[in-house]
Design a protein around this motif. Structure first.
Motif, PDB file in Angstrom:
ATOM      1  N   TRP A  33      32.505  -2.190 -70.056  1.00  0.00           N
ATOM      2  CA  TRP A  33      31.077  -2.033 -69.715  1.00  0.00           C
ATOM      3  C   TRP A  33      30.766  -0.576 -69.355  1.00  0.00           C
ATOM      4  O   TRP A  33      29.785  -0.008 -69.840  1.00  0.00           O
ATOM      5  CB  TRP A  33      30.723  -2.944 -68.537  1.00  0.00           C
ATOM      6  N   ALA A  34      31.613   0.028 -68.517  1.00  0.00           N
ATOM      7  CA  ALA A  34      31.398   1.424 -68.108  1.00  0.00           C
ATOM      8  C   ALA A  34      31.462   2.356 -69.311  1.00  0.00           C
ATOM      9  O   ALA A  34      30.652   3.291 -69.445  1.00  0.00           O
ATOM     10  CB  ALA A  34      32.428   1.832 -67.062  1.00  0.00           C
ATOM     11  N   ALA A  35      32.403   2.099 -70.219  1.00  0.00           N
ATOM     12  CA  ALA A  35      32.528   2.932 -71.421  1.00  0.00           C
ATOM     13  C   ALA A  35      31.296   2.785 -72.310  1.00  0.00           C
ATOM     14  O   ALA A  35      30.822   3.766 -72.892  1.00  0.00           O
ATOM     15  CB  ALA A  35      33.788   2.543 -72.191  1.00  0.00           C
ATOM     16  N   THR A  36      30.771   1.574 -72.391  1.00  0.00           N
ATOM     17  CA  THR A  36      29.572   1.334 -73.197  1.00  0.00           C
ATOM     18  C   THR A  36      28.387   2.115 -72.640  1.00  0.00           C
ATOM     19  O   THR A  36      27.620   2.731 -73.389  1.00  0.00           O
ATOM     20  CB  THR A  36      29.234  -0.174 -73.222  1.00  0.00           C
ATOM     21  N   VAL A  37      28.223   2.094 -71.318  1.00  0.00           N
ATOM     22  CA  VAL A  37      27.123   2.827 -70.677  1.00  0.00           C
ATOM     23  C   VAL A  37      27.248   4.321 -70.962  1.00  0.00           C
ATOM     24  O   VAL A  37      26.260   4.982 -71.316  1.00  0.00           O
ATOM     25  CB  VAL A  37      27.117   2.568 -69.155  1.00  0.00           C
ATOM     26  N   VAL A  38      28.469   4.857 -70.826  1.00  0.00           N
ATOM     27  CA  VAL A  38      28.688   6.290 -71.048  1.00  0.00           C
ATOM     28  C   VAL A  38      28.413   6.658 -72.502  1.00  0.00           C
ATOM     29  O   VAL A  38      27.741   7.669 -72.796  1.00  0.00           O
ATOM     30  CB  VAL A  38      30.124   6.683 -70.659  1.00  0.00           C
ATOM     31  N   VAL A  39      28.909   5.857 -73.437  1.00  0.00           N
ATOM     32  CA  VAL A  39      28.742   6.151 -74.866  1.00  0.00           C
ATOM     33  C   VAL A  39      27.278   6.090 -75.268  1.00  0.00           C
ATOM     34  O   VAL A  39      26.757   6.983 -75.951  1.00  0.00           O
ATOM     35  CB  VAL A  39      29.579   5.172 -75.721  1.00  0.00           C
ATOM     36  N   VAL A  40      26.563   5.025 -74.823  1.00  0.00           N
ATOM     37  CA  VAL A  40      25.162   4.842 -75.229  1.00  0.00           C
ATOM     38  C   VAL A  40      24.279   5.953 -74.668  1.00  0.00           C
ATOM     39  O   VAL A  40      23.560   6.638 -75.406  1.00  0.00           O
ATOM     40  CB  VAL A  40      24.645   3.461 -74.781  1.00  0.00           C
TER      41      VAL A  40
END
Length: 374
Positions: A14-21
């Protein structure tokens, strides 16, 4: 997907998704400022907030100077108006789901078991959110009346949709942590009591601020609007609920009495829209409100086109929106059946809270801004 969750953990993904988006969007905006920032982020997301904050019907980019469309004239670049568009909805809905997922991780760590109790404990926060949004309306009117407002951008944006939803959600999450701590230290018998107490206190303070600012910039006080909205919405909710109980009780097996609040929340939104858009002047306001969302704007437009003026002049052209809201609420309580609650109780309660908030938040805001004349 499950193998990645097992390997890295859901929270890290989830944290990686937020950072990438959001990191990717920021990078694209830096590389292509005109196409990404001006013609996408500003036009569909920040521009409407700027227009709303200044009380303008339209705002123009104007080479970065940002002016009212009346001042900027034609050819001033992209323009934006207060409210939502299909494009902004397409951006906000995935963002909302990401936010909800993050909240679920926090709730997971709190190890809460009585989720339904939390639903009722959070009810005052939904009213608080609508009242907070009405405070921003009053802030704009104070600025128009005195030339000076208590809040200005960017802080003012925190009280404007959709940012206000995030603000209220974060406040509610912090309040939940405090309430759970109070319960586990023996100060209160159940966390829902502390949660409801904090939310009610915030609502009371917000209404006092709204009263004070409306006294400066508002056009009057119209309590009959709130009384009528609450009475009509509650009566309609009772009729719909008892009809379901009599003819289709299986619809309520999952939501139980939470279904009443879902119907009532959207009935409030529907009735507030009908009164504000069609009948505000009948209650004493000098003007009718204007639609802020594409759905009620479309309903008003198409009803006016399909029905002759001899009919809309008598019954108005927004009433189908109320029927649509109630029908949607009934559909939602049917979707949230018992099986859904058993499979994922945390996420289901969070979704239900969101469903209530997106009805009661705008509905409370429209009701209060009309009542206080802002």
């Amino acid at each position: 997907m499950q193998q990645y969750i097992d390997r890295f953990g859901a929270e890290r993904i989830w944290a990686a998704t937020v950072v990438v988006v959001f990191g990717g969007l920021a990078l694209l905006a830096a590389l292509f400022p005109q196409q990404v920032y001006v013609e996408f982020i500003w036009e569909y997301f920040w521009g409407p907030v700027v227009a709303d904050a200044n009380g303008w019907n339209c705002v123009a980019w104007a080479g970065g100077e940002v002016q009212s469309c009346d001042v900027a004239g034609s050819g001033a670049g992209p323009t934006a108006s207060p409210g939502y568009t299909v494009t902004s909805y397409a951006g906000y809905i995935p963002t909302l789901l990401l936010l909800l997922t993050g909240f679920i991780f926090v709730i997971d760590r709190l190890d809460i078991e009585r989720y339904r109790a939390g639903f009722w404990g959070l009810f005052p926060f939904m009213l608080f959110g609508g009242a907070l949004r009405a405070v921003e309306d009053a802030n704009v009117k104070v600025a128009e009346a005195t030339g000076d407002a208590a809040l200005s951008l960017p802080w003012q944006a925190l009280l404007i949709s959709p940012f206000t939803y995030v603000v209220v959600a974060v406040i509610a999450l912090v309040s939940l942590v405090i309430a759970v701590w109070l319960e586990r230290t023996g100060v209160i018998p159940g966390y829902e009591y502390g949660l409801a107490g904090i939310g009610t206190s915030l609502l009371a303070v917000t209404l006092v601020i709204l009263w004070q600012w409306a006294a400066i910039g508002g056009v009057g006080f119209f309590p009959l609007i709130t009384v009528t909205t609450l009475v009509v919405a509650s009566t309609l909710t009772a009729l719909v609920w008892f009809t379901i109980q009599r003819f289709a009780p299986e619809l309520n097996e999952g939501t139980r009495y939470m279904g009443v609040l879902i119907i009532w929340a959207h009935a409030i939104d529907g009735v507030a829209n009908v009164i504000g858009l069609d009948w505000a002047q009948a209650f004493g306001l000098p003007w009718d409100l204007t639609p802020k969302h594409p759905v009620n704007a479309a309903v008003q437009r198409y009803t006016g086109q399909l029905l002759p003026e001899s009919i809309t002049g008598v019954i108005g052209d927004v009433w189908p929106f109320l029927l649509l809201k109630v029908a949607a609420a009934v559909f939602i309580i049917w979707v949230f059946n018992e099986e859904v609650f058993e499979e994922s109780p945390r996420f289901t309660i969070m979704l239900m809270l969101t469903v209530v908030a997106v009805g009661l938040g705008p509905g409370t805001r429209d009701m209060l801004r009309a009542t206080f004349g802002v």
